[in-house]
Each structure stands twice: as structure tokens, then as C-alpha cells.
Scaffold this motif. Structure first.
Motif, PDB file in Angstrom:
ATOM      1  N   GLY A  91      14.628   2.162 -10.422  1.00  0.00           N
ATOM      2  CA  GLY A  91      13.571   1.210 -10.753  1.00  0.00           C
ATOM      3  C   GLY A  91      12.832   0.788  -9.506  1.00  0.00           C
ATOM      4  O   GLY A  91      12.946   1.426  -8.446  1.00  0.00           O
ATOM      5  N   PHE A  92      12.076  -0.281  -9.617  1.00  0.00           N
ATOM      6  CA  PHE A  92      11.288  -0.792  -8.496  1.00  0.00           C
ATOM      7  C   PHE A  92      11.724  -2.226  -8.239  1.00  0.00           C
ATOM      8  O   PHE A  92      11.729  -3.052  -9.141  1.00  0.00           O
ATOM      9  CB  PHE A  92       9.789  -0.747  -8.845  1.00  0.00           C
ATOM     10  CG  PHE A  92       8.904  -0.984  -7.659  1.00  0.00           C
ATOM     11  CD1 PHE A  92       8.416   0.077  -6.915  1.00  0.00           C
ATOM     12  CD2 PHE A  92       8.578  -2.277  -7.268  1.00  0.00           C
ATOM     13  CE1 PHE A  92       7.610  -0.139  -5.804  1.00  0.00           C
ATOM     14  CE2 PHE A  92       7.778  -2.503  -6.161  1.00  0.00           C
ATOM     15  CZ  PHE A  92       7.296  -1.426  -5.428  1.00  0.00           C
ATOM     16  N   SER A  93      12.152  -2.530  -7.045  1.00  0.00           N
ATOM     17  CA  SER A  93      12.543  -3.904  -6.725  1.00  0.00           C
ATOM     18  C   SER A  93      12.246  -4.185  -5.256  1.00  0.00           C
ATOM     19  O   SER A  93      12.904  -3.643  -4.360  1.00  0.00           O
ATOM     20  CB  SER A  93      14.042  -4.104  -6.987  1.00  0.00           C
ATOM     21  OG  SER A  93      14.480  -5.274  -6.326  1.00  0.00           O
ATOM     22  N   LYS A 150       1.761  -2.720  -6.780  1.00  0.00           N
ATOM     23  CA  LYS A 150       2.118  -1.762  -5.729  1.00  0.00           C
ATOM     24  C   LYS A 150       3.030  -0.687  -6.278  1.00  0.00           C
ATOM     25  O   LYS A 150       3.957  -0.977  -7.027  1.00  0.00           O
ATOM     26  CB  LYS A 150       2.828  -2.516  -4.606  1.00  0.00           C
ATOM     27  CG  LYS A 150       3.577  -1.642  -3.626  1.00  0.00           C
ATOM     28  CD  LYS A 150       4.177  -2.425  -2.479  1.00  0.00           C
ATOM     29  CE  LYS A 150       5.256  -1.605  -1.789  1.00  0.00           C
ATOM     30  NZ  LYS A 150       5.905  -2.315  -0.698  1.00  0.00           N
ATOM     31  N   LEU A 171      17.491   3.314  -3.884  1.00  0.00           N
ATOM     32  CA  LEU A 171      16.581   2.573  -4.769  1.00  0.00           C
ATOM     33  C   LEU A 171      15.361   3.443  -4.998  1.00  0.00           C
ATOM     34  O   LEU A 171      14.715   3.889  -4.048  1.00  0.00           O
ATOM     35  CB  LEU A 171      16.155   1.257  -4.096  1.00  0.00           C
ATOM     36  CG  LEU A 171      14.925   0.544  -4.688  1.00  0.00           C
ATOM     37  CD1 LEU A 171      15.171   0.101  -6.130  1.00  0.00           C
ATOM     38  CD2 LEU A 171      14.555  -0.665  -3.825  1.00  0.00           C
ATOM     39  N   GLY A 172      15.033   3.676  -6.263  1.00  0.00           N
ATOM     40  CA  GLY A 172      13.827   4.467  -6.532  1.00  0.00           C
ATOM     41  C   GLY A 172      13.782   4.939  -7.968  1.00  0.00           C
ATOM     42  O   GLY A 172      14.749   4.791  -8.716  1.00  0.00           O
ATOM     43  N   GLY A 222       3.385   2.101  -3.806  1.00  0.00           N
ATOM     44  CA  GLY A 222       3.760   2.750  -2.546  1.00  0.00           C
ATOM     45  C   GLY A 222       3.013   2.167  -1.372  1.00  0.00           C
ATOM     46  O   GLY A 222       2.475   1.050  -1.438  1.00  0.00           O
ATOM     47  N   GLY A 223       2.962   2.963  -0.304  1.00  0.00           N
ATOM     48  CA  GLY A 223       2.415   2.485   0.965  1.00  0.00           C
ATOM     49  C   GLY A 223       0.957   2.054   0.909  1.00  0.00           C
ATOM     50  O   GLY A 223       0.549   1.147   1.639  1.00  0.00           O
ATOM     51  N   ASP A 281       0.700  -1.590   0.491  1.00  0.00           N
ATOM     52  CA  ASP A 281       1.005  -2.372   1.694  1.00  0.00           C
ATOM     53  C   ASP A 281      -0.192  -2.388   2.645  1.00  0.00           C
ATOM     54  O   ASP A 281      -0.561  -3.420   3.203  1.00  0.00           O
ATOM     55  CB  ASP A 281       2.221  -1.777   2.429  1.00  0.00           C
ATOM     56  CG  ASP A 281       3.519  -1.971   1.650  1.00  0.00           C
ATOM     57  OD1 ASP A 281       3.517  -2.758   0.699  1.00  0.00           O
ATOM     58  OD2 ASP A 281       4.520  -1.328   1.992  1.00  0.00           O
ATOM     59  N   LYS A 293       9.008  13.778  -1.264  1.00  0.00           N
ATOM     60  CA  LYS A 293       9.967  13.018  -0.451  1.00  0.00           C
ATOM     61  C   LYS A 293      11.175  13.846  -0.007  1.00  0.00           C
ATOM     62  O   LYS A 293      12.019  13.364   0.739  1.00  0.00           O
ATOM     63  CB  LYS A 293      10.403  11.754  -1.210  1.00  0.00           C
ATOM     64  CG  LYS A 293       9.237  10.811  -1.534  1.00  0.00           C
ATOM     65  CD  LYS A 293       8.563  10.269  -0.266  1.00  0.00           C
ATOM     66  CE  LYS A 293       7.354   9.399  -0.589  1.00  0.00           C
ATOM     67  NZ  LYS A 293       6.716   8.855   0.619  1.00  0.00           N
ATOM     68  N   SER A 317      12.540   4.804  -2.207  1.00  0.00           N
ATOM     69  CA  SER A 317      11.455   5.780  -2.281  1.00  0.00           C
ATOM     70  C   SER A 317      10.985   6.032  -3.699  1.00  0.00           C
ATOM     71  O   SER A 317      11.737   5.859  -4.650  1.00  0.00           O
ATOM     72  CB  SER A 317      11.969   7.105  -1.706  1.00  0.00           C
ATOM     73  OG  SER A 317      10.942   8.045  -1.621  1.00  0.00           O
ATOM     74  N   ARG A 318       9.752   6.460  -3.796  1.00  0.00           N
ATOM     75  CA  ARG A 318       9.336   7.114  -5.021  1.00  0.00           C
ATOM     76  C   ARG A 318      10.112   8.422  -5.068  1.00  0.00           C
ATOM     77  O   ARG A 318      10.226   9.114  -4.047  1.00  0.00           O
ATOM     78  CB  ARG A 318       7.825   7.405  -4.978  1.00  0.00           C
ATOM     79  CG  ARG A 318       6.968   6.164  -4.971  1.00  0.00           C
ATOM     80  CD  ARG A 318       5.484   6.478  -4.989  1.00  0.00           C
ATOM     81  NE  ARG A 318       5.062   7.247  -3.822  1.00  0.00           N
ATOM     82  CZ  ARG A 318       4.509   8.456  -3.866  1.00  0.00           C
ATOM     83  NH1 ARG A 318       4.286   9.033  -5.013  1.00  0.00           N
ATOM     84  NH2 ARG A 318       4.154   9.091  -2.758  1.00  0.00           N
ATOM     85  N   GLY A 347       4.253   6.986   6.181  1.00  0.00           N
ATOM     86  CA  GLY A 347       5.605   6.486   5.913  1.00  0.00           C
ATOM     87  C   GLY A 347       5.704   5.091   6.485  1.00  0.00           C
ATOM     88  O   GLY A 347       5.317   4.847   7.641  1.00  0.00           O
ATOM     89  N   LEU A 348       6.150   4.186   5.696  1.00  0.00           N
ATOM     90  CA  LEU A 348       6.298   2.811   6.182  1.00  0.00           C
ATOM     91  C   LEU A 348       7.765   2.464   6.375  1.00  0.00           C
ATOM     92  O   LEU A 348       8.140   1.751   7.299  1.00  0.00           O
ATOM     93  CB  LEU A 348       5.668   1.841   5.181  1.00  0.00           C
ATOM     94  CG  LEU A 348       4.148   1.923   5.072  1.00  0.00           C
ATOM     95  CD1 LEU A 348       3.638   1.095   3.909  1.00  0.00           C
ATOM     96  CD2 LEU A 348       3.507   1.446   6.370  1.00  0.00           C
ATOM     97  N   ASN A 349       8.597   2.996   5.487  1.00  0.00           N
ATOM     98  CA  ASN A 349       9.985   2.553   5.527  1.00  0.00           C
ATOM     99  C   ASN A 349      10.695   2.875   6.838  1.00  0.00           C
ATOM    100  O   ASN A 349      11.553   2.111   7.274  1.00  0.00           O
ATOM    101  CB  ASN A 349      10.769   3.131   4.350  1.00  0.00           C
ATOM    102  CG  ASN A 349      10.538   2.319   3.095  1.00  0.00           C
ATOM    103  OD1 ASN A 349       9.960   2.784   2.128  1.00  0.00           O
ATOM    104  ND2 ASN A 349      10.970   1.075   3.140  1.00  0.00           N
ATOM    105  N   TYR A 361       9.703   0.061   9.061  1.00  0.00           N
ATOM    106  CA  TYR A 361      10.457  -1.147   8.705  1.00  0.00           C
ATOM    107  C   TYR A 361      11.891  -1.006   9.224  1.00  0.00           C
ATOM    108  O   TYR A 361      12.446  -1.928   9.819  1.00  0.00           O
ATOM    109  CB  TYR A 361      10.514  -1.345   7.178  1.00  0.00           C
ATOM    110  CG  TYR A 361       9.174  -1.458   6.475  1.00  0.00           C
ATOM    111  CD1 TYR A 361       8.033  -1.862   7.150  1.00  0.00           C
ATOM    112  CD2 TYR A 361       9.065  -1.165   5.115  1.00  0.00           C
ATOM    113  CE1 TYR A 361       6.819  -1.957   6.499  1.00  0.00           C
ATOM    114  CE2 TYR A 361       7.852  -1.263   4.448  1.00  0.00           C
ATOM    115  CZ  TYR A 361       6.730  -1.656   5.145  1.00  0.00           C
ATOM    116  OH  TYR A 361       5.534  -1.753   4.496  1.00  0.00           O
TER     117      TYR A 361
END
Ligand code: ADP
Length: 481
Positions: free
Chosen positions: A358-360, A15, A331-332, A17-18, A21, A308, A302-303, A384-386, A389
Motif C-alpha cells: 500500500g501507500f503510507s 502523491k 513498503l510499496g 512518487g517523486g 515531492d 525499480k 517504492s512503487r 530517485g529521492l529515497n 533521504y
């Protein structure tokens, strides 16, 4: 219905990005509704089959794409209650440093995915009613099925749906793509002017030949039909506007809700928010920031790319950090310039800003659970998912009113007590500053803030509802509508 679902990423396996998901959740919900859905994605080097039952299905299949020859195999990963995910194994193409590359054979990497999906249908006798193609990587499938595979009665009744998850990525390749797609005999079916100009745009051919085109929110469906947002494809979308439909992505609340989230240290609910405060402590400690009671934390996951909208923050954030008691956890990863911007704020405001480059997935969940606000100043945002969430986690979104952000975040209305977040209409520095300061002002009033959190937490964007809309689109194309 028999559904072949082709995507370049499926969360749990790979993954960025969206899209990942969506490609994980939608097939699963369609399967629960009784459909036989088979998903295809590349077996990237980083794919981890942990927790799935992975069995080999095919090996050493030879494939010729124009002058290129590849050998691929296929593994099937199954989890209880989930649609099987077919992993196309072709190390020569998929063992690269990232999921996506700028390599000259990028289009071949995904043509092999598309062709492998059809080859598996043939070898297993799977006759798809619908081939669901996602983004440019699978957008040539409708044309490939209508030409190269036309002879095969297996695909006689097959209809195609293209979903555009982000029109900013179109897969533009030189004219050799026609030959590489194995479609030299059908070169007349490609967009002739572009071909003369030396271009083949994969996404465009999906728009031209799919039976239905969907995108991931109603507002984005309207936006991409305008020159401002269409990135050159708006005339083609307008020409097919009766088949273009916006379907909001759903949320997999088994993964993304504070009651069920297995990745956060403290679970909580709208009735008992004490776990959220403890997650906030955990987040601040993990990010190396002091925990000062009453100071709100803004989260970003985010990326870090132009889309963005973070460049808007460049001029306003330092002043906001000086003026207000507020913390920022980011985070991104992505563009150097943006990474440097966040790193500079960490140096300038070490007690207020933390940046994990990074990606976590785990940290993404902790930020959703621990932050008070979530910032998405996107220039454009297909869905957009975040922000969805965030609503469920009681983390109030601050968003630019565009695409799916406009469809999912309702501006707080002090008169009625309705609304779920702060959204700003213009995409400029003043507007984003207004948005952040408005949220900080609302945060200062505990009763208002609690109401905002509760309003957001009671929103429901579940896949159960959204998968039904896809079922209707499938039924329409299969029925010839
Ligand atoms: P896009 O598909 O444009 O990246 P979306 O909001 O649709 O944007 O989806 C982003 C998804 O990727 C979310 O699930 C988000 O949590 C996740 N994500 C983005 N960046 C990171 C990161 N650095 N670490 C973990 N998850 C990330």
C-alpha cells in the motif's frame, strides 16, 4: 519572475512518487527567493486541504476540447510561506479510483488541467514569464501557448521549460489528440510521421517546442540521449542537446531529516544516534518482526514497477535470507508479480521479511529512520529521492549505479574512508547480490559502518541550492538564451 508551474501531482495534496515531492518543494523555494509562483494540479477525489486555507477562485467555467465539453472550477490552497496551489475541480475527470488511469480520456484529464491554468492566467491577468511544464501531462502546453493563445498579449513574453521526471511515461494517444487539444488548425506542427502512423506523443511535443528541457539529474540527462535509455525519444533530445540539462532534485529537509521529521517517533542526529535504534525497534514491532540485536534491517519504499529493478532480487534474495542474519522491511504496491514475490518471502521467512502492501507516508518515514540500509536496484532512475533521504537518516543506500543514483551515492572506499554507500555497475542478479553482501560485510565492522553513516548524514542536497539552478534556467530562457 512570474512562474506558472503545472504538474499532475503535488505532495501534501496528492502523491504517487517523486514528482509530487518536487512539485511541492520547488515552487515553495522559488517563492522564498521572491518569485510569484502559481502551481496548478487537478483536484482529485482524494485531495485533502487539511492545514491549508482553501478558497474558491472560479466556478462553472466552460471549456471546449474538440468535440468534448467540460465545466471546471478552481480553488486556491494557501499555506504560510508556500506558493499557492490551484486545484482544478472537474469531478467528471478527476473523481476516479487513482490519480492516473488507463481510461481513454486520460489525455483529456490533463489537457483540461493545462487549459484551466491558462484560462486562470487570463481571468486573473497573470502574465507568466515562465510556464514550467512537468512530464507528459503538461508537455503540450508550449505548443498550445504558441498557437491557440498566441493572440493574447498576456503570453507574448512567456517562455516555457519542460522537466522530464521519467521518460518512461510519454502520453501516447491516437491522432484524435490533435483535435482534443484544440489544435486542429495547427496539425502541421505535430510530428507528421507519427501522426500518419496514428500516434501523438505528448512528451515528444514538449521536447520539440519548450524553450528549455530539463531532467532531474546530470547522469539521466546524458542517459536519455542514448538509445538504451531514451525510450524512442533520444534522437529528438540529441537534436536539442544544447538546451537539455540535468538538475538534481533537492530534498526538503524540513520534511525529510531525522532532526525535524514530525512523523517518526524518535528524532535523532549524527551526534546522537540513540533515536535511530529506538526507531528501529518501533519499525520492527510495527512490521511484526522480532528485534534481534546486531541484525541489520534493509528497507525498501517504492512503487513496485519494472523500472525499480526488483525482479533482480527474485533469484538471489531467498538464498541471501537463508545465508545471512538480515531482515527486510518493504513498503510499496504495484505490479502483481512483484507483490506476490514479496508476499511469498513473508511466508517463507516470517521472522525476516515484512511487506506492507500500500501507500503510507508515515511508514515511509519510519523505514527511512529505522532501517540500517536502503535498497534501490533500479533499472533506471531519473533522480530517485529515497536514496537522498536515506543518506540523511544514516540509512546506508545500496543502489544500481544509474541516473540520479550514480550522482548521489558514492561507493565506500576502504582506503580513504570516503564514500556514502554501496553501488553496483551492472544490472544483473550477481551484481545486486554483491551489493547486498558488501553492505552486510561493512555493517559487521562497527567503526566502518559509523563512518559510512556519518559520511551520508553530512551530505547536503537541499533545495536552496537546486532552486537557484532553476532560476538560472528561467533567466536564460526569458533572456532569450
Ligand atoms: P518515483 O518518482 O519513480 O516513484 P522517487 O524515488 O523519485 O521515485 O520518489 C518516490 C517518492 O515516493 C518518495 O518520496 C517515496 O518515499 C515515495 N513512495 C513511493 N512508494 C511509496 C509508498 N508505498 N508509500 C509511501 N511513500 C512512497
Amino acid at each position: 519572475m512570474n512562474v506558472l508551474f503545472v504538474a499532475s501531482e503535488v505532495a501534501r495534496y496528492a502523491k504517487t512518487g517523486g514528482l509530487g515531492d518536487v512539485s511541492a518543494a520547488l515552487p515553495m523555494y522559488l517563492r522564498r527567493a521572491g518569485h510569484d509562483v502559481r502551481t496548478f494540479m487537478p483536484l482529485y477525489k482524494t485531495v485533502d486541504g487539511k492545514g491549508a486555507n482553501v478558497v474558491p477562485l472560479l466556478r462553472d467555467v466552460e471549456l471546449r476540447l474538440g468535440p468534448h465539453r467540460y465545466t471546471f472550477g478552481v480553488f486556491v490552497a494557501e499555506r504560510p510561506g508556500d506558493a499557492p496551489v490551484h486545484l482544478v475541480d472537474c469531478p467528471a475527470l478527476y473523481h476516479r479510483p487513482g490519480l492516473y488511469t488507463g481510461d481513454p480520456d486520460e489525455h483529456l484529464r490533463f489537457l483540461v488541467l493545462c487549459r484551466a491554468a491558462l484560462e486562470v492566467c487570463q481571468r486573473t491577468g497573470f502574465s507568466p514569464d515562465v510556464v514550467h511544464c512537468n512530464d507528459w501531462q503538461a508537455a503540450l502546453l508550449p505548443l498550445i501557448i504558441q498557437t491557440r493563445y498566441r493572440w493574447d498579449r498576456l503570453f507574448e513574453k512567456t517562455r516555457t521549460v519542460l522537466t522530464i521526471h521519467n521518460i518512461g511515461y510519454q502520453g501516447t494517444v491516437g491522432p484524435h489528440a490533435v483535435r482534443d487539444a484544440g489544435l486542429a488548425d495547427s496539425a502541421n506542427l505535430f510530428h507528421q510521421e507519427q501522426l500518419k502512423d496514428g500516434r501523438v506523443n505528448f512528451l515528444l511535443h514538449g521536447i520539440l517546442y519548450a524553450d528549455a528541457v530539463t531532467t532531474v539529474s546530470p547522469t539521466y540527462a546524458r542517459e536519455i540521449q542514448t538509445p538504451e535509455y531514451g525510450v524512442g525519444l533520444d534522437p529528438f533530445l540529441r537534436a536539442r542537446s544544447s538546451t537539455v540539462m540535468g538538475i538534481l532534485n533537492g530534498v526538503d529537509y524540513d520534511e525529510w531529516s531525522p532532526e525535524k521529521d514530525k512523523l517518526i517517533p524518535h528524532r535523532y542526529s549524527a551526534q546522537d544516534l540513540s533515536g535511530k535504534a529506538r526507531n528501529k525497534e518501533e519499525l520492527l514491532s510495527k512490521m511484526g518482526l522480532p528485534n534481534v540485536p546486531g541484525v541489520p534491517v534493509i528497507g525498501i519504499v517504492s512503487r513496485l514497477v519494472g523500472q525499480k529493478g526488483f525482479r533482480l532480487l527474485e533469484g538471489v534474495m531467498p538464498a541471501l535470507l537463508r545465508r545471512h542474519r538480515v531482515q527486510l522491511t518493504v513498503l510499496g504496491s504495484g505490479e502483481r508479480r512483484l507483490e506476490r514475490m514479496f508476499s511469498a518471502w513473508v511466508r517463507g521467512f516470517p521472522k525476516q521479511v515484512a511487506f506492507y502492501r500500500g501507500f503510507s507516508n508515515e511508514l515511509a518515514h519510519l523505514i527511512e529512520a529505522g532501517a540500517d540500509m536502503f535498497l534501490m536496484p533500479s533499472l533506471y532512475e531519473p533522480c530517485g529521492l529515497n536514496q537522498m533521504y536515506s543518506l540523511k537518516y544514516g540509512t546506508v543506500p545500496i543502489v544500481h549505479k544509474t541516473g540520479g543514483l550514480a550522482d548521489t551515492v558514492k561507493l565506500w572506499d576502504p582506503d580513504t574512508g570516503q564514500g556514502t554507500g554501496v553501488s553496483f555497475a551492472n544490472h544483473d542478479a550477481r551484481a545486486v547480490q554483491w551489493g547486498i553482501e558488501a553492505a552486510l560485510g561493512l555493517y559487521a565492522d562497527r567503526n566502518v559502518w559509523r563512518r559510512l553513516m556519518h559520511n551520508g548524514m553530512s551530505e547536503d542536497f537541499s533545495w536552496e541550492t537546486q532552486a537557484k539552478v532553476y532560476e538560472r534556467v528561467y533567466a536564460r530562457v526569458v533572456g532569450g538564451g
